[in-house]
Design a protein around this motif. Structure first.
Motif, PDB file in Angstrom:
ATOM      1  N   ALA B 381       0.814  -1.229   0.000  1.00  0.00           N
ATOM      2  CA  ALA B 381       0.000   0.000   0.000  1.00  0.00           C
ATOM      3  C   ALA B 381       0.841   1.269   0.000  1.00  0.00           C
ATOM      4  O   ALA B 381       0.323   2.345  -0.322  1.00  0.00           O
ATOM      5  N   ILE B 382       2.117   1.136   0.358  1.00  0.00           N
ATOM      6  CA  ILE B 382       2.923   2.352   0.549  1.00  0.00           C
ATOM      7  C   ILE B 382       2.938   3.245  -0.701  1.00  0.00           C
ATOM      8  O   ILE B 382       2.593   4.424  -0.629  1.00  0.00           O
ATOM      9  N   TYR B 383       3.285   2.654  -1.842  1.00  0.00           N
ATOM     10  CA  TYR B 383       3.431   3.477  -3.040  1.00  0.00           C
ATOM     11  C   TYR B 383       2.088   4.074  -3.504  1.00  0.00           C
ATOM     12  O   TYR B 383       1.989   5.287  -3.730  1.00  0.00           O
ATOM     13  N   PRO B 384       1.030   3.234  -3.623  1.00  0.00           N
ATOM     14  CA  PRO B 384      -0.254   3.828  -4.030  1.00  0.00           C
ATOM     15  C   PRO B 384      -0.718   4.914  -3.056  1.00  0.00           C
ATOM     16  O   PRO B 384      -1.227   5.955  -3.483  1.00  0.00           O
ATOM     17  N   ALA B 385      -0.526   4.687  -1.757  1.00  0.00           N
ATOM     18  CA  ALA B 385      -0.972   5.672  -0.766  1.00  0.00           C
ATOM     19  C   ALA B 385      -0.174   6.967  -0.915  1.00  0.00           C
ATOM     20  O   ALA B 385      -0.717   8.069  -0.809  1.00  0.00           O
ATOM     21  N   TRP B 386       1.105   6.818  -1.211  1.00  0.00           N
ATOM     22  CA  TRP B 386       1.958   7.995  -1.417  1.00  0.00           C
ATOM     23  C   TRP B 386       1.512   8.752  -2.665  1.00  0.00           C
ATOM     24  O   TRP B 386       1.448   9.977  -2.689  1.00  0.00           O
ATOM     25  N   GLN B 387       1.168   7.993  -3.711  1.00  0.00           N
ATOM     26  CA  GLN B 387       0.663   8.601  -4.954  1.00  0.00           C
ATOM     27  C   GLN B 387      -0.589   9.415  -4.671  1.00  0.00           C
ATOM     28  O   GLN B 387      -0.766  10.524  -5.182  1.00  0.00           O
ATOM     29  N   ALA B 388      -1.463   8.840  -3.839  1.00  0.00           N
ATOM     30  CA  ALA B 388      -2.717   9.530  -3.520  1.00  0.00           C
ATOM     31  C   ALA B 388      -2.436  10.804  -2.728  1.00  0.00           C
ATOM     32  O   ALA B 388      -3.023  11.857  -2.991  1.00  0.00           O
ATOM     33  N   ALA B 389      -1.498  10.691  -1.775  1.00  0.00           N
ATOM     34  CA  ALA B 389      -1.228  11.822  -0.885  1.00  0.00           C
ATOM     35  C   ALA B 389      -0.585  12.986  -1.630  1.00  0.00           C
ATOM     36  O   ALA B 389      -0.798  14.146  -1.286  1.00  0.00           O
ATOM     37  N   ARG B 390       0.188  12.676  -2.674  1.00  0.00           N
ATOM     38  CA  ARG B 390       0.918  13.768  -3.333  1.00  0.00           C
ATOM     39  C   ARG B 390       0.088  14.474  -4.420  1.00  0.00           C
ATOM     40  O   ARG B 390       0.561  15.428  -5.038  1.00  0.00           O
ATOM     41  N   LEU B 391      -1.134  13.996  -4.669  1.00  0.00           N
ATOM     42  CA  LEU B 391      -1.974  14.653  -5.680  1.00  0.00           C
ATOM     43  C   LEU B 391      -2.299  16.085  -5.259  1.00  0.00           C
ATOM     44  O   LEU B 391      -2.635  16.327  -4.096  1.00  0.00           O
ATOM     45  N   LYS B 392      -2.203  16.984  -6.227  1.00  0.00           N
ATOM     46  CA  LYS B 392      -2.565  18.362  -5.917  1.00  0.00           C
ATOM     47  C   LYS B 392      -4.092  18.483  -6.031  1.00  0.00           C
ATOM     48  O   LYS B 392      -4.681  17.974  -6.982  1.00  0.00           O
ATOM     49  N   PRO B 393      -4.727  19.182  -5.068  1.00  0.00           N
ATOM     50  CA  PRO B 393      -6.193  19.213  -5.041  1.00  0.00           C
ATOM     51  C   PRO B 393      -6.825  19.627  -6.363  1.00  0.00           C
ATOM     52  O   PRO B 393      -7.747  18.991  -6.836  1.00  0.00           O
ATOM     53  N   ARG B 394      -6.282  20.671  -6.995  1.00  0.00           N
ATOM     54  CA  ARG B 394      -6.924  21.169  -8.214  1.00  0.00           C
ATOM     55  C   ARG B 394      -6.852  20.126  -9.336  1.00  0.00           C
ATOM     56  O   ARG B 394      -7.828  19.805  -9.980  1.00  0.00           O
ATOM     57  N   GLU B 395      -5.647  19.564  -9.494  1.00  0.00           N
ATOM     58  CA  GLU B 395      -5.466  18.552 -10.548  1.00  0.00           C
ATOM     59  C   GLU B 395      -6.349  17.346 -10.289  1.00  0.00           C
ATOM     60  O   GLU B 395      -6.940  16.751 -11.195  1.00  0.00           O
ATOM     61  N   ALA B 396      -6.404  16.977  -9.013  1.00  0.00           N
ATOM     62  CA  ALA B 396      -7.186  15.795  -8.659  1.00  0.00           C
ATOM     63  C   ALA B 396      -8.661  16.023  -8.959  1.00  0.00           C
ATOM     64  O   ALA B 396      -9.348  15.140  -9.461  1.00  0.00           O
ATOM     65  N   MET B 397      -9.116  17.253  -8.691  1.00  0.00           N
ATOM     66  CA  MET B 397     -10.537  17.520  -8.904  1.00  0.00           C
ATOM     67  C   MET B 397     -10.915  17.553 -10.367  1.00  0.00           C
ATOM     68  O   MET B 397     -12.082  17.428 -10.716  1.00  0.00           O
ATOM     69  N   GLU B 398      -9.917  17.702 -11.229  1.00  0.00           N
ATOM     70  CA  GLU B 398     -10.203  17.641 -12.664  1.00  0.00           C
ATOM     71  C   GLU B 398     -10.654  16.237 -13.044  1.00  0.00           C
ATOM     72  O   GLU B 398     -11.239  16.009 -14.093  1.00  0.00           O
ATOM     73  N   GLY B 399     -10.292  15.300 -12.157  1.00  0.00           N
ATOM     74  CA  GLY B 399     -10.795  13.925 -12.293  1.00  0.00           C
ATOM     75  C   GLY B 399     -10.427  13.266 -13.589  1.00  0.00           C
ATOM     76  O   GLY B 399     -11.259  12.962 -14.426  1.00  0.00           O
ATOM     77  N   ILE B 400      -9.139  13.079 -13.762  1.00  0.00           N
ATOM     78  CA  ILE B 400      -8.709  12.408 -14.991  1.00  0.00           C
ATOM     79  C   ILE B 400      -9.223  10.977 -14.915  1.00  0.00           C
ATOM     80  O   ILE B 400      -8.927  10.248 -13.979  1.00  0.00           O
ATOM     81  N   TYR B 401     -10.055  10.651 -15.870  1.00  0.00           N
ATOM     82  CA  TYR B 401     -10.833   9.438 -15.728  1.00  0.00           C
ATOM     83  C   TYR B 401     -10.008   8.162 -15.865  1.00  0.00           C
ATOM     84  O   TYR B 401     -10.060   7.259 -15.051  1.00  0.00           O
ATOM     85  N   SER B 402      -9.189   8.137 -16.896  1.00  0.00           N
ATOM     86  CA  SER B 402      -8.428   6.902 -17.081  1.00  0.00           C
ATOM     87  C   SER B 402      -7.005   7.099 -16.577  1.00  0.00           C
ATOM     88  O   SER B 402      -6.576   8.199 -16.307  1.00  0.00           O
ATOM     89  N   SER B 403      -6.315   5.980 -16.480  1.00  0.00           N
ATOM     90  CA  SER B 403      -4.947   6.037 -15.974  1.00  0.00           C
ATOM     91  C   SER B 403      -4.089   6.877 -16.895  1.00  0.00           C
ATOM     92  O   SER B 403      -4.097   6.715 -18.098  1.00  0.00           O
ATOM     93  N   GLU B 404      -3.364   7.774 -16.332  1.00  0.00           N
ATOM     94  CA  GLU B 404      -2.486   8.618 -17.133  1.00  0.00           C
ATOM     95  C   GLU B 404      -1.158   7.917 -17.315  1.00  0.00           C
ATOM     96  O   GLU B 404      -0.667   7.295 -16.402  1.00  0.00           O
TER      97      GLU B 404
END
Lengths: 226, 858
Positions: B381-404
């Motif tokens: 879980a470490i890496y995925p959780a870190w990925q989630a934590a480092r998301l910037k709020p604005r970018e995250a809210m754009e909600g990129i639907y598929s995997s980038e």
């Protein structure tokens, strides 16, 4: 060309079933440019979905070229969409991993046309919409207007009889939207296609033969233009 | 916002309502169940083994055994003079096949000749119907009758025997008959060998087993005040070179070492399922992060900080691990029932007879399984959780639907992969020491990691490579290729997990096939006799049954027979460890068969050994004891230590502990042993081998209790035993593949969820349901192909590690590397088959996508 007899669509819900269309009866002639207009939620998209076989009516009957579709299976509708019904959407809906030419060729390939023929036709279709120079570009490299042109080319490439367009200019600026409408009008006229377009665009009125106004899941009135 | 609220309103709902969570949970549970079942089985088998060793030892503090086999009973006189020894119990024993009752025919029975006056101080004998010491002593007196034996309750119940009934065993063609005098309760010694143990008076045993004046062992109880090390030295000085004085626990040290290596290999193999499970959790969480970007953005906008987001995803992972671990332990306990059985059989066949192991799930193993689940999950879980934590709020809210896939660091991963590969190579080059191969296991883990790092680049290269070829194919191939390239981040962990499971399978198959091929070559070279004769019990267990040499002479005198090689095997204690000393008619063997020598001219080597004191040593033993050609070694014989010279070192795959081979004239000379264990019959040209073996069977078979088999049948039987021993290995592999299958299914489900709109478009432009199914299946085929491609390369290197590092250190064998070409086809079928199977449900779901919802804008 296409007729609806008392077509209703109700989305079931345990307490509040939603009536999306209420006993719609309508007939659209071959080669006409029809608009479906009305406020959001009045049933325009539902009507287009039913005509494209993407959804099935709860009651009533749809006739395509005089033939009832009441007993149509999924495969029958698929066959219609492959050869006789083209669809265009608001968000262009191109497949992001395919180039413009591949996106246009795809419906032909899906119906089993040889790749060479599909390629040839897709190039021709893109040429008609003014994108001969963007054949190998991925959708991500195209502008909104260009993407919609590709979507139009894709719908036209199979030489359909009926073109269903759901808010094709809804995501474009007015200038580009006007270009797209002109393109659609020119193409349908040149090929003798029937076009049914759901739109909020006032610009579109000038291109239409017939405008069907919808309200609260029913047809409010129909305007026929000379 | 407190963490509890987040967990309650966000995590719990995701975990409970998302189907892929359940799929992951099943995968993790399955992975842990395999690991736990092997741990339970290993523990049960070891426990049963130790219980049997302890019951056998009883109160014994020291034991004396002959270095060259049975030893003279006059040693007892010297021992009785030793003040530090409080009790002495001499023993004579033999393992013989049962003749009567018929229901037990050919089962092996350990017959122990005991000193009735001494034995009760050493081991607990609980006799059915007798409770106090006086009654037990009077029961023991019944053994004074030379026909009396004690049997165990378990054996008697199994074969419906009661006191007074007859029981007979076969020895060297003679039948020894006994009467049941008492039954021992199924406790301690009465449980050994699944109850196949009997007791008789030592004098009777010496007489009936042809060991008059000889003992197999003396058990001692020494003065507890004295240090045992000092006493051992004192006794060895007094008793001379012919015997070894040791603690009972030292008796099976060698067997325990082999058992440890065997069990360690199984544990390592079962860990592959954990490795696959780790990727499964990692992938689920990574996809979850990609899928819930908008949600993360909203939470961040509502004031949730980065550590809280990190904890949210870590705890979700741990929850999967916790429940996966819990269910895994329960599933493991069920699986263990079967594994314990198979393992007991395999260990009995390979190393030491052990009683059927009792199944148990002790609390520590239960807890261990859950803890492993949690640790694996937390790590994943470490890496995925870190990925989630480092998301910037604005970018995250754009909600990129598929995997980038933007900014995927292929180069960095390749560098990491190369580093891990290099480290694995360096570890594999470390000198090999007999025992646990830590460097080998570590190198294997690094190798798997290295190839996993290369997976993303391989996906990219594969996708670009096939683009040209799929251009003119059915659209499903082109579309699936596009999807593959579009979602490398999501596909890479799945393919890595699949690759890992498949690579292990490939490497194990290469290892087993190399082993198989090596054994086949070895059998072909060393067993060229046309007919092989042996006591019926020879192939089945640690039988002491043998036959007189006269049978060899009688058969050799037949017109149809060219020559007969008599084979005799004894266990000696060489450098304090048991070693098989095989004696044979080397002149006959040299003329008709062979040994695969490490170096030297075989003719010269045989010439030196025939009739002389030059011997051959197996490669395993030479490696373990660092022996070389030309070394002079002292072999313990009843006539003292005799110097022998090592003529040649030969490859041998028949014994685990190693073997020495001498000419049979030497065993006759020093051991006065005229018995043989097996006959290797070479027929004259033109003689029909089947008719001859029938003739031998009718003439000597029934009368002497001998079996005669043709070379072909003998080899088939050996190979059947060989294949049986790898049953668990294959089973473990398949479970790892199933876990990987769940991973692929999981990924494809997610892929379909993400591509609902795309599927809607496809359907709206004319794609039929079967065509949509084909697109998903094509994607699975690509995943299978890539997994298979990397697995073949990774499996090849892993097999080198298994064969030349891990196996060599664990068992000492040098296997001839053999790459079975059919593995290419097999792994392809397994990979594609698994991938298609995994894709079936997701593909069906894709085809049934609700079109109006799929193309709806919001």
């Amino acid at each position: 060309m296409i007729a609806l007899k008392k077509v209703s669509k109700i989305y079931p819900h345990s307490t509040h079933p939603v009536k999306a269309l209420n006993e719609i009866s309508l007939s659209i002639d071959k080669g006409s440019f029809c608009l479906l207009m009305g406020p959001s939620g009045c049933g325009k998209s539902t009507l287009l979905n039913l005509l494209g076989g993407l959804d099935l009516p709860t009651s009533g009957e749809i006739l395509f070229k005089g033939q009832s579709t009441i007993d149509f299976k999924d495969s029958d509708w698929t066959a219609l969409r492959r050869s006789e019904i083209g669809m265009i959407f608001q968000f262009f809906n191109l497949l992001p991993m395919l180039t413009a030419a591949e996106n246009v060729a795809l419906p032909m390939l899906l119906r089993g046309n040889p790749p060479d023929l599909a390629k040839q036709k897709s190039i021709a279709a893109l040429d008609k919409v003014g994108l001969a120079h963007r054949l190998d570009h991925l959708p991500s490299a195209l502008s909104g207007g260009e993407m919609q042109r590709v979507a139009i080319a894709r719908a036209m490439a199979i030489s359909p009889l009926l073109l269903l367009a759901d808010e094709p200019t809804g995501n474009l600026d007015s200038h580009t939207g006007n270009e797209i409408l002109s393109l659609l009008a020119a193409q349908t006229k040149a090929l003798g296609l029937t076009l049914l377009m759901a739109t909020h665009s006032q610009q579109a009125r000038s291109f239409a033969d017939r405008i069907i106004f919808m309200k609260d899941s029913e047809i409010e009135r129909i305007e026929t233009r000379p | 916002m407190s963490q509890q609220i987040l967990l309650k309103f966000i995590s719990l709902r995701h975990l409970l309502h998302e189907k892929r969570t359940w799929l992951t949970l099943i995968g993790v549970a399955l992975g842990i169940s395999v690991f736990v079942s092997i741990r339970i089985a290993n523990r049960s088998v070891l426990q049963a083994y130790h219980q049997s060793v302890d019951a056998f030892a009883g109160e014994t503090t020291l034991e004396i055994v002959g270095r060259s086999g049975p030893f003279n009973e006059r040693l007892l006189i010297a021992l009785r003079k030793e003040a530090a020894i409080e009790k002495i119990s001499p023993l004579v024993q033999s393992v013989l096949p049962i003749v009567e009752p018929a229901s037990a025919a050919e089962e092996m029975l350990l017959l122990m000749g005991i000193d009735l006056l001494q034995e009760q101080d050493f081991r607990d004998y609980e006799i059915q119907g007798e409770s106090d010491e006086i009654e037990i002593t009077s029961a023991f007196e019944k053994l004074l009758d030379p026909e009396s034996i004690f049997l165990t309750e378990a054996f008697a119940a199994r074969h419906r025997l009661k006191i007074g009934d007859a029981l007979s065993v076969r020895m060297g063609g003679d039948v020894l008959s006994f009467k049941v005098a008492a039954l021992l309760k199924a406790k301690d010694i009465g449980q050994m060998r699944d109850g196949n143990i009997a007791f008789l008076d030592i004098a009777t045993a010496q007489w009936r087993f042809g060991k008059i004046g000889q003992l197999d062992r003396i058990d001692l109880i020494s003065d507890v005040q004295l240090a045992l090390d000092g006493l051992i030295t004192q006794l060895e000085n007094r008793l001379g070179d012919g015997v070894l004085v040791r603690r009972p626990k030292q008796r099976n040290r060698h067997v325990e070492k082999m058992l440890f290596s065997f069990q360690m290999n199984l544990t390592a193999l079962s860990a592959i399922s954990l490795f696959v499970g780790l990727f499964l959790i990692y992938n689920t969480l990574l996809v979850s992060v990609a899928h819930r970007k908008k949600e993360i953005g909203m939470l961040r906008a509502l004031g949730v900080d980065r550590p809280q987001i990190f904890r949210l995803f870590t705890i979700e992972g741990i929850a999967i691990g916790l429940f996966g671990g819990f269910f895994g332990v329960l599933m493991g306990a069920l699986l263990a029932r079967w594994v314990v059985q198979v393992l007991s059989t395999t260990v009995t066949a390979l190393y030491v007879p052990i009683p059927p192991s009792p199944f148990s799930l002790p609390l520590p193993l239960f807890v261990e399984g859950i803890v492993i689940g949690v640790l694996v999950a937390a790590f994943s879980a470490i890496y995925p959780a870190w990925q989630a934590a480092r998301l910037k709020p604005r970018e995250a809210m754009e909600g990129i639907y598929s995997s980038e896939e933007t900014g995927f660091k292929h180069g960095k991963l390749c560098v990491l992969g190369s580093g891990a590969g290099l480290l694995a190579f360096l570890l594999s080059q470390m000198p090999i020491r007999w025992g646990m191969s830590w460097n080998g296991y570590l190198a294997a883990a690094l190798l798997l990691a290295a190839f996993s790092f290369f997976v993303p680049s391989t996906i990219l290269a594969f996708s670009r490579g096939i683009r040209y070829f799929v251009r003119n194919r059915a659209p499903a191939w082109r579309l699936a290729q596009g999807h593959l390239e579009q979602a490398i981040r999501r596909n890479a962990p799945t393919i890595s997990a699949f690759m890992g499971a498949l690579a292990m399978m490939v490497s194990v198959v290469i290892m087993i096939e190399s082993y198989r091929k090596t054994v086949l070559i070895w059998i072909d070279q060393t067993i060229q006799a046309d007919v092989i004769g042996f006591p019926a019990s020879y192939m089945t267990s640690d039988s002491d049954e043998s036959m007189p040499d006269i049978i060899r002479s009688e058969i050799a005198a037949l017109d149809t027979v060219e020559a007969v090689d008599g084979y005799r095997s004894r266990i000696i204690l060489f450098r304090d460890a048991p070693v098989e000393l095989a004696a044979r008619d080397l002149a006959v063997h040299a003329a008709h068969s062979d040994y695969l020598f490490r170096k030297g001219s075989r003719d010269r080597l045989f010439q030196d050994a025939i009739g002389g004191t030059t011997l051959f040593v197996s490669e395993v033993l030479a490696n373990r004891l660092e022996l070389n050609e030309g070394d002079s070694i002292q072999i313990p014989t009843p006539q003292g230590l005799i110097p022998f010279q090592i003529g040649g070192i030969f490859y041998d795959y028949g014994t685990d502990g190693g073997k020495m081979v001498i000419d049979r004239s030497q065993i006759k000379k020093y051991w006065q042993d005229q018995q043989i264990d097996a006959l290797l019959v070479y027929i004259k040209e033109g003689v029909d081998v089947v008719s001859l073996s029938q003739q031998l069977r009718s003439q000597w078979g029934t009368r002497q209790g001998l079996s005669f088999t043709t070379q072909r049948d003998f080899k088939t039987e050996i190979m059947a035993i060989f294949d049986q021993t790898f049953l668990i290995t294959y089973a473990l592999e398949w479970i790892a593949i199933v876990v990987a299958l769940l991973g692929i299914a999981n990924t494809l489900f997610v892929s379909i969820l993400e591509r609902q709109r795309e599927i809607g478009i496809l359907r709206s432009i004319g794609a039929s349901q079967p065509q949509v199914i084909r697109i998903v299946l094509a994607e699975a085929v690509y995943m299978g192909l890539i997994g298979n491609l990397i697995a073949l390369v990774c499996g090849f290197f892993l097999s080198l590690l298994l064969i030349f590092v891990i196996n060599k250190a664990s068992f000492g064998w040098t296997l001839q590397f053999h790459f079975p070409p059919e593995i290419l086809l097999h792994s392809f079928i397994v990979a594609i088959g698994t991938a298609l199977l995994a894709a079936f449900l997701p593909a069906r779901k894709a085809a049934r996508t609700d079109l109006k919802e799929a193309i709806a804008y919001e």
